[in-house]
Motif scaffolding. Structure first.
Motif, PDB file in Angstrom:
ATOM      1  N   UNK A 156       3.372 -15.079 -54.608  1.00 27.82           N
ATOM      2  CA  UNK A 156       2.508 -14.930 -53.436  1.00 27.82           C
ATOM      3  C   UNK A 156       3.311 -15.062 -52.140  1.00 27.82           C
ATOM      4  N   UNK A 157       4.139 -16.097 -52.048  1.00 27.90           N
ATOM      5  CA  UNK A 157       4.928 -16.332 -50.834  1.00 27.90           C
ATOM      6  C   UNK A 157       5.861 -15.161 -50.545  1.00 27.90           C
ATOM      7  N   UNK A 158       6.529 -14.659 -51.553  1.00 26.26           N
ATOM      8  CA  UNK A 158       7.457 -13.549 -51.319  1.00 26.26           C
ATOM      9  C   UNK A 158       6.706 -12.253 -51.008  1.00 26.26           C
ATOM     10  N   UNK A 159       5.542 -12.060 -51.595  1.00 26.40           N
ATOM     11  CA  UNK A 159       4.714 -10.905 -51.242  1.00 26.40           C
ATOM     12  C   UNK A 159       4.282 -10.991 -49.780  1.00 26.40           C
ATOM     13  N   UNK A 160       3.862 -12.185 -49.360  1.00 22.29           N
ATOM     14  CA  UNK A 160       3.478 -12.379 -47.958  1.00 22.29           C
ATOM     15  C   UNK A 160       4.670 -12.154 -47.029  1.00 22.29           C
ATOM     16  N   UNK A 161       5.847 -12.590 -47.441  1.00 27.95           N
ATOM     17  CA  UNK A 161       7.039 -12.388 -46.622  1.00 27.95           C
ATOM     18  C   UNK A 161       7.389 -10.914 -46.478  1.00 27.95           C
ATOM     19  N   UNK A 162       7.301 -10.177 -47.550  1.00 28.43           N
ATOM     20  CA  UNK A 162       7.582  -8.734 -47.481  1.00 28.43           C
ATOM     21  C   UNK A 162       6.563  -8.056 -46.578  1.00 28.43           C
ATOM     22  N   UNK A 163       5.301  -8.381 -46.757  1.00 31.72           N
ATOM     23  CA  UNK A 163       4.250  -7.814 -45.912  1.00 31.72           C
ATOM     24  C   UNK A 163       4.478  -8.195 -44.444  1.00 31.72           C
ATOM     25  N   UNK A 164       4.736  -9.469 -44.198  1.00 31.05           N
ATOM     26  CA  UNK A 164       4.990  -9.955 -42.845  1.00 31.05           C
ATOM     27  C   UNK A 164       6.189  -9.252 -42.223  1.00 31.05           C
ATOM     28  N   UNK A 165       7.282  -9.168 -42.967  1.00 36.07           N
ATOM     29  CA  UNK A 165       8.495  -8.542 -42.445  1.00 36.07           C
ATOM     30  C   UNK A 165       8.271  -7.066 -42.139  1.00 36.07           C
ATOM     31  N   UNK A 166       7.632  -6.356 -43.056  1.00 30.69           N
ATOM     32  CA  UNK A 166       7.395  -4.928 -42.841  1.00 30.69           C
ATOM     33  C   UNK A 166       6.514  -4.690 -41.616  1.00 30.69           C
ATOM     34  N   UNK A 167       5.484  -5.506 -41.452  1.00 32.71           N
ATOM     35  CA  UNK A 167       4.601  -5.380 -40.276  1.00 32.71           C
ATOM     36  C   UNK A 167       5.353  -5.751 -38.997  1.00 32.71           C
ATOM     37  N   UNK A 168       6.139  -6.806 -39.063  1.00 36.34           N
ATOM     38  CA  UNK A 168       6.921  -7.229 -37.907  1.00 36.34           C
ATOM     39  C   UNK A 168       7.930  -6.149 -37.513  1.00 36.34           C
ATOM     40  N   UNK A 169       8.624  -5.605 -38.491  1.00 32.73           N
ATOM     41  CA  UNK A 169       9.624  -4.557 -38.225  1.00 32.73           C
ATOM     42  C   UNK A 169       8.945  -3.336 -37.597  1.00 32.73           C
ATOM     43  N   UNK A 170       7.797  -2.942 -38.131  1.00 33.79           N
ATOM     44  CA  UNK A 170       7.067  -1.794 -37.587  1.00 33.79           C
ATOM     45  C   UNK A 170       6.641  -2.059 -36.138  1.00 33.79           C
ATOM     46  N   UNK A 171       6.136  -3.264 -35.886  1.00 30.92           N
ATOM     47  CA  UNK A 171       5.721  -3.639 -34.534  1.00 30.92           C
ATOM     48  C   UNK A 171       6.916  -3.633 -33.580  1.00 30.92           C
ATOM     49  N   UNK A 172       8.017  -4.242 -33.980  1.00 29.22           N
ATOM     50  CA  UNK A 172       9.211  -4.294 -33.129  1.00 29.22           C
ATOM     51  C   UNK A 172       9.786  -2.910 -32.876  1.00 29.22           C
ATOM     52  N   UNK A 173       9.811  -2.080 -33.906  1.00 25.85           N
ATOM     53  CA  UNK A 173      10.308  -0.709 -33.728  1.00 25.85           C
ATOM     54  C   UNK A 173       9.446   0.077 -32.742  1.00 25.85           C
ATOM     55  N   UNK A 174       8.123  -0.120 -32.815  1.00 26.70           N
ATOM     56  CA  UNK A 174       7.239   0.578 -31.876  1.00 26.70           C
ATOM     57  C   UNK A 174       7.463   0.072 -30.457  1.00 26.70           C
ATOM     58  N   UNK A 175       7.691  -1.212 -30.300  1.00 30.44           N
ATOM     59  CA  UNK A 175       7.957  -1.785 -28.978  1.00 30.44           C
ATOM     60  C   UNK A 175       9.296  -1.322 -28.426  1.00 30.44           C
ATOM     61  N   UNK A 176      10.303  -1.297 -29.296  1.00 27.96           N
ATOM     62  CA  UNK A 176      11.635  -0.897 -28.854  1.00 27.96           C
ATOM     63  C   UNK A 176      11.703   0.591 -28.512  1.00 27.96           C
ATOM     64  N   UNK A 177      10.959   1.399 -29.256  1.00 28.35           N
ATOM     65  CA  UNK A 177      10.982   2.837 -28.988  1.00 28.35           C
ATOM     66  C   UNK A 177      10.184   3.187 -27.728  1.00 28.35           C
TER      67      UNK A 177
END
Length: 179
Positions: A156-177
């Motif tokens: 569960x924790x690692x699934x949440x981390x992958x989900x969190x990281x992917x969402x965070x990366x997508x958000x940061x990429x949209x902000x940076x672009x």
């Protein structure tokens, strides 16, 4: 006055006996701090925002998880020498748990193409580390907890981390672009 402070504030946090579980926590803390130094200073593949966010996310998971699972009314397990907080618990919750997951997530960012395999392998690594801590160093004492609960929890924790990281990366990429 000083004796009262020692007896009521300091002594309850000290180990009952400085033995293998305290040494294990110290050695693993040094290893994790070395790993954090490596992935943040020598071989960084994550933005500082990602590093800090992942670390804080897992610090929160560790703190809440231990609070709800290891404290009454559930009291599924005890850590180190006491059934309540101890000095070594600070290292476990604040460095070892979040630092180990941070290291795994750095690997996820750099090398992983198969999310399911990453989650399974990471949960297995965390489970093996817990098993070593339990059976060789008496780091945990299960009251009603079972080892397979830990494996499920790590999935569960690692699934949440992958989900969190992917969402965070997508958000940061949209902000940076957009900037």
């Amino acid at each position: 006055m000083m004796n009262d402070i020692y007896e009521h504030a300091i002594k309850p946090m000290l180990p009952k006996k400085f033995d293998e579980n305290e040494w294990f926590v110290i050695v693993v803390t040094i290893i994790v701090l070395t790993g954090i130094y490596y992935i943040t200073m020598k071989n960084r593949h994550l933005l500082w925002t990602e590093l800090i966010s992942i670390f804080l996310f897992n610090l929160q998971l560790a703190t809440l998880g231990d609070y709800f699972l290891a404290m009454p009314p559930y009291d599924f397990y005890d850590t180190v020498d006491r059934n309540s907080g101890e000095l070594m618990d600070i290292f476990l919750q604040n460095i070892i748990y979040p630092g180990t997951v941070l290291f795994l997530m750095s690997f996820y960012n750099k090398k992983t193409t198969n999310k399911v395999l990453f989650i399974l392998v990471s949960a297995a690594i965390l489970g093996i580390l817990e098993w070593i801590g339990i059976h060789l160093f008496h780091l945990f004492k299960y009251n009603t907890w079972k080892f397979y609960y830990s494996v499920a929890f790590y999935l569960l924790v690692m699934s949440l981390n992958v989900l969190f990281f992917d969402k965070l990366r997508k958000f940061l990429n949209s902000r940076l672009s957009n900037s």
